[in-house]
Design an enzyme around this catalytic site. Structure first.
Site, PDB file in Angstrom:
ATOM      1  N   LYS A   1      37.711  42.932  50.520  1.00  9.79           N
ATOM      2  CA  LYS A   1      37.298  41.563  50.855  1.00  9.79           C
ATOM      3  C   LYS A   1      35.908  41.592  51.483  1.00  9.79           C
ATOM      4  O   LYS A   1      35.590  42.524  52.253  1.00  9.79           O
ATOM      5  CB  LYS A   1      38.336  40.984  51.828  1.00  9.79           C
ATOM      6  CG  LYS A   1      38.166  39.514  52.183  1.00  9.79           C
ATOM      7  CD  LYS A   1      39.360  39.072  53.046  1.00  9.79           C
ATOM      8  CE  LYS A   1      39.283  37.626  53.482  1.00  9.79           C
ATOM      9  NZ  LYS A   1      40.454  37.232  54.308  1.00  9.79           N
TER      10      LYS A   1
ATOM     11  N   SER B   1      42.803  33.133  52.586  1.00  4.14           N
ATOM     12  CA  SER B   1      41.396  33.294  52.302  1.00  4.14           C
ATOM     13  C   SER B   1      41.061  34.510  51.458  1.00  4.14           C
ATOM     14  O   SER B   1      39.976  34.590  50.885  1.00  4.14           O
ATOM     15  CB  SER B   1      40.615  33.357  53.604  1.00  4.14           C
ATOM     16  OG  SER B   1      41.001  34.503  54.358  1.00  4.14           O
TER      17      SER B   1
ATOM     18  N   SER C   1      46.439  34.847  55.203  1.00 12.51           N
ATOM     19  CA  SER C   1      45.429  35.102  54.171  1.00 12.51           C
ATOM     20  C   SER C   1      45.646  36.293  53.266  1.00 12.51           C
ATOM     21  O   SER C   1      44.914  36.443  52.288  1.00 12.51           O
ATOM     22  CB  SER C   1      44.057  35.237  54.816  1.00 12.51           C
ATOM     23  OG  SER C   1      43.547  33.950  55.068  1.00 12.51           O
TER      24      SER C   1
HETATM   25  N1  GLN Z   1      44.546  29.363  56.150  1.00 12.99           N
HETATM   26  C1  GLN Z   1      44.506  29.780  57.529  1.00 12.99           C
HETATM   27  C2  GLN Z   1      43.197  29.368  58.145  1.00 12.99           C
HETATM   28  O1  GLN Z   1      42.426  28.766  57.465  1.00 12.99           O
HETATM   29  C3  GLN Z   1      44.692  31.279  57.616  1.00 12.99           C
HETATM   30  C4  GLN Z   1      43.493  32.016  57.210  1.00 12.99           C
HETATM   31  C5  GLN Z   1      43.594  33.487  57.410  1.00 12.99           C
HETATM   32  O2  GLN Z   1      44.680  34.045  57.502  1.00 12.99           O
HETATM   33  N2  GLN Z   1      42.433  34.118  57.503  1.00 12.99           N
HETATM   34  O3  GLN Z   1      42.936  29.625  59.279  1.00 12.99           O
END
Ligand code: GLN
Length: 483
Positions: free
Chosen positions: A79, A154, A178
């Protein structure tokens, strides 16, 4: 042998052992499919055939010692919020455009020391804030199962890269879901380890008390292998645990369900799509038939998770993201007249909409006069959520819940409504708040043929047990074929 890009880690390692192919051949096969598919999917933000082939040749040269290296010649996408020396690290943000990593994150370093081959940097929501990968400053990533749909987020690029057979595994970060949510939407296995299991050194911090690094792969064994290589204490991250790291792949040999108790929380399942609910129920039935004991548990305070998470995560983010000021890193706005306008313009032009929203939310929640009412209160409720899981885990080895209330949604479907988007993580957020290990495994397809994910939530630092249960489930269901 053709289609080397489609092999999972276990098959790759077996093939290398028998000298059926070389690392260079595998690398070429992955690069070829990346060349064919990435323009459409936008899964990888940086691809470097030069770096990849150079490393592949090095690994070919070490061929004789390949058996000792746990990830010898295994292509892995990372990532784009991990530092990997020489590669870019944008975290999906314009503010880090062109930024090159000066050193390598501990997790990635351990993979490389075990012989892994970094295949590219994967697209993600800006600073890992999002559930659809639509918040990336470099354009959305698409789901290989259906190009009109999001891969989740994400870590959307990581999931899409594996689902598209560009590589057998990828690393993501998981702050509120994510890794697990995109794994679910792309038909993969994804693990969020216990908080403190894997070093966060060298990842771009989002919410430091929640962030964890973990793998996405096609099979449980593959995730177990990547996890065992990168887990363990790191002097560079004071929050890593000194607890011993079990040999996770070894422990997968014992997968009997006869001594296993699984908890379900019926009250938690309201509002879940009917296809998801059906697949979930069918999985529970199958696990029961294979010997697992199923009990009901109550997690009354998890219903506050969304509110708690959206106070704690933005608060920590507003503090972590203060370092992006146009002076230290990446993007600097032009036309500034003094340091104040330099900060304001650089941050104003460098950050995207969702990131600004979170910084404002977090700054507000932390400000004098509001701290006690918002941030402090949220940390207290967080403790209660943790307590709910502690109580549940006294009675069962893992709590089971769908990973996401729905399957992959269409691009644009939720992007105008933050609350709708935030709700995609309703089942994953509590796990981060409680610091527990969670795994998402494929458990079927909906009527449109889109993958559905089942989440298993384990006791702190008991990833071994969790992976065993996941493996049993995989033995019942079979490994889901990539699209
Ligand atoms: N969707 C959640 C957020 O926007 C989790 C994102 C994540 O785990 N990085 O914070």
């Amino acid at each position: 042998m053709s289609n080397l890009n489609q092999l999972d880690i276990q098959s790759l390692l077996a093939g290398y052992e028998k000298k059926q192919f070389t690392v260079s051949e595998v690398a070429e096969s992955c690069l070829k499919i990346i060349g064919e598919k990435n323009a459409k999917l936008n899964a990888l933000l940086e691809i470097s055939s030069e770096k990849v082939m150079k490393r592949a040749k090095e690994l070919d040269g070490q061929g004789s010692s390949s058996g000792k290296l746990k990830l010898y010649g295994v292509p892995i996408a990372i990532k784009d919020n991990f530092l990997v020396k020489g590669w870019q690290c944008t975290a999906g943000s314009k503010i880090l455009e062109g930024y090159r990593s000066p050193y390598t994150a501990t997790s990635v370093k351990r993979l490389e020391e075990a012989g892994a081959l970094i295949i590219g940097k994967a697209n993600c929501d800006e600073f890992a804030m999002g559930s659809s990968n639509e918040n990336s400053a470099y354009g959305p990533c698409r789901n290989p199962w259906d190009l009109e749909r999001v891969p989740g987020g994400s870590s959307g690029g990581s999931a899409a890269a594996v689902a598209a057979s560009m590589c057998p595994a990828a690393l993501g970060t998981d702050t509120g879901g994510s890794i697990r949510q995109p794994a679910s939407l792309c038909g993969l296995v994804g693990v969020k380890p216990s908080y403190g299991r894997v070093s966060r050194y060298g990842i771009v911090s989002y919410a430091s008390s929640l962030d964890q690094v973990g793998p996405l792969s096609q099979t449980v064994w593959d995730s177990a292998r990547v996890l065992e290589v990168m887990s363990g204490f790191d002097p560079h991250d004071a929050t890593t645990s000194k607890m011993a790291v079990p040999d996770f792949t070894q422990s997968l040999r014992e997968t009997s369900l006869s001594q296993v108790t699984l908890g379900i929380a019926p009250a938690w399942l309201e509002g879940v799509d009917s296809d998801v609910k059906k697949a979930f129920d069918a999985s529970i039935d199958a696990l029961k038939k294979s010997g697992a004991k199923i009990i009901e548990v109550d997690l009354p305070r998890t219903r506050y998770s969304l509110s708690v998470y959206y106070l704690i995560a933005p608060s920590e983010a507003s503090s972590n993201l203060a370092r992006f000021d146009g002076v230290h890193y990446g993007f600097r706005a032009k036309d500034f007249t003094d340091s104040e306008t330099l900060y304001r313009l650089s941050r104003g032009q460098g950050f995207g909409k969702e990131v600004k929203l979170r910084i404002m939310l977090g700054t507000y929640a932390l400000s004098a006069g509001y701290y006690d009412a918002f941030y402090l209160k949220a940390t207290q409720v967080r403790r209660l959520i943790q307590q709910d899981f502690e109580d549940a885990h006294k009675k069962c080895d893992a709590v089971l819940v769908p990973t996401s209330p729905s399957t992959a949604f269409k691009l644009g479907e939720k992007s105008d409504d933050p609350l709708k988007m935030y709700l995609s993580d309703i089942f994953t957020l509590p796990v981060n708040l409680a610091g527990l290990p969670g795994i998402s495994v494929p458990c079927g397809l909906d009527q449109q043929g889109l993958p559905i994910g089942l989440q298993m939530i384990g006791r702190p630092f008991d990833e071994a047990k969790l992976l065993q249960i996941a493996k049993s489930h995989e033995q019942i269901h079979g490994v889901l074929k990539r699209p």
